[in-house]
Motif scaffolding. Structure first.
Motif, mmCIF file in Angstrom:
data_model
loop_
_atom_site.group_PDB
_atom_site.id
_atom_site.type_symbol
_atom_site.label_atom_id
_atom_site.label_comp_id
_atom_site.label_asym_id
_atom_site.label_seq_id
_atom_site.Cartn_x
_atom_site.Cartn_y
_atom_site.Cartn_z
ATOM 1 N N UNK A 1 -5.729 -61.164 27.664
ATOM 2 C CA UNK A 1 -5.049 -60.028 27.042
ATOM 3 C C UNK A 1 -3.849 -59.594 27.886
ATOM 4 N N UNK A 2 -4.025 -59.580 29.200
ATOM 5 C CA UNK A 2 -2.949 -59.149 30.090
ATOM 6 C C UNK A 2 -1.751 -60.094 30.034
ATOM 7 N N UNK A 3 -1.960 -61.335 29.586
ATOM 8 C CA UNK A 3 -0.872 -62.313 29.513
ATOM 9 C C UNK A 3 -0.016 -62.143 28.265
ATOM 10 N N UNK A 4 -0.422 -61.266 27.357
ATOM 11 C CA UNK A 4 0.286 -61.079 26.088
ATOM 12 C C UNK A 4 1.519 -60.208 26.283
ATOM 13 N N UNK A 5 2.591 -60.584 25.596
ATOM 14 C CA UNK A 5 3.796 -59.766 25.616
ATOM 15 C C UNK A 5 4.901 -60.418 24.813
ATOM 16 N N UNK A 6 5.868 -59.656 24.352
ATOM 17 C CA UNK A 6 6.957 -60.220 23.529
ATOM 18 C C UNK A 6 7.784 -61.217 24.333
ATOM 19 N N UNK B 1 0.665 -57.481 19.449
ATOM 20 C CA UNK B 1 1.796 -57.590 20.363
ATOM 21 C C UNK B 1 2.731 -56.421 20.075
ATOM 22 N N UNK B 2 3.073 -55.677 21.109
ATOM 23 C CA UNK B 2 3.950 -54.513 20.966
ATOM 24 C C UNK B 2 5.304 -54.803 21.626
#
Length: 341
Positions: free
Chosen positions: A227-232, A330-331
């Motif tokens: 989860x921490x690896x998620x990002x735009x 994803x925000x």
């Protein structure tokens, strides 16, 4: 939850089907021409020789009696596959980017899925059957006015998946009682206002050995790191890299045949979310994407086999496995966990 027949079950079919059967715990390795401990009927040398004897102190999970599907009041809205013999009427893969209106709905669906998971997790104890857990979950769905997404999906007969010990995923609730020392993954998906919310936890049953406790702890850490690896703007393979790096640090395997998936108006849709490093998973995450991250981590081999019921997926060496799952959004600045508790 990975219940998509077009991907998960086709993957399962590539492995040999094996009948569930208990085995005597023994330190003595079977001889080459002995019947294999897995119950396949084949000789050990032609079946599980590469994986050795059943580990000492292990008894295989055996299936119990599966009760008929429970009804859901007609007043509760249901997904299109329920009235179409379990098959989605159209693989209407909606946009990967969800609208603000859809995201609002998914927040609510995710929150209720998390509530159900928390409540049913509190009911786990030695002596309770997985059938009884399913009955409780089914009633929770009805009380909350939501539909259990798994019920009837591609013919799946229950409102919950209960995967015990060596069962990786898709375990069908039945008359088997949980026993002291088990671990069990509870996988919940709800359908509300046209969207799905999906999450799971692995629960310790009574007095659990340290090896299993460590496995469950590290698996939860793998989910958190994924989860921490998620990002735009970040490639999808960053999720799998974070998970696999952490799991292999402890000598664990990462299941490859079953992956996370896009979710929203459709139960399973693109993108696929590998839990291991796959350099081909190059899709860049964008704000508005919603998908599950659900690493399945094994003490031993990551390969799987499938019971004759067509659903229950087990580790090929019958060593234990654990899983945790969230639905995430994803925000513009990172990630929001829609099934946070």
């Amino acid at each position: 939850m990975k219940l998509d027949a077009s991907s998960a079950l086709s993957s399962s079919a590539q492995s040999s089907s094996t009948k569930p059967r208990s085995a005597q715990s023994s330190s003595a390795a079977p001889k080459s021409n002995d019947p294999c401990w897995c119950g396949s009927g084949r000789k050990f040398k032609r079946c599980h020789r590469d994986h050795g004897p059943l580990p000492v102190g292990v008894d295989l999970v055996e299936p119990g009696v599966v009760s008929p599907m429970r009804p859901v009041p007609i007043s509760i809205a249901r997904p299109d596959y329920v009235d179409n013999d379990g098959e989605p009427k159209a693989r209407r893969f909606t946009s990967l980017i969800k609208s603000p209106e859809t995201i609002i709905k998914m927040r609510r669906a995710g929150a209720i899925a998390a509530e159900v998971l928390t409540e049913i997790g509190a009911a786990v104890r030695p002596g309770v059957t997985t059938e009884e857990l399913d009955a409780l979950v089914h009633e929770m769905h009805i009380t909350k006015g939501v539909y259990p997404s798994t019920l009837g999906y591609h013919g799946y007969p229950k409102s919950l998946c209960t995967s015990v010990n060596e069962v990786i995923c898709h375990g069908i609730p039945d008359s088997r009682s949980l026993i002291d020392g088990d671990i069990v993954n509870l996988d919940i998906t709800i359908f509300l206002d046209g969207v799905h919310g999906d999450c799971s936890d692995t629960i310790l049953v009574g007095n659990v050995d340290q090896t299993s406790r460590d496995l469950v702890r590290v698996t939860k850490e793998c989910l958190d790191l994924g989860v921490a690896a998620v990002g735009p703007g970040i490639p999808m393979h960053a999720i799998g890299k974070a998970i696999e790096t952490h799991a292999t640090k402890f000598g664990y395997g990462v299941v490859r045949a079953f992956v996370g998936h896009g979710i929203g108006e459709v139960f399973h849709m693109p993108p696929n979310v590998p839990h291991y490093f796959d350099r081909n998973a190059k899709l860049l995450m964008q704000p508005g994407m919603t998908f599950t991250i659900e690493p399945m981590i094994t003490v031993g081999a990551h390969e799987h086999e499938t019971w004759d019921d067509g659903w229950t997926v087990v580790t090929v060496d019958r060593r234990r496995t654990a899983q945790f799952e969230h639905t995430i959004l994803v925000t513009p600045t990172g990630v929001e966990v829609l099934t946070a508790r």
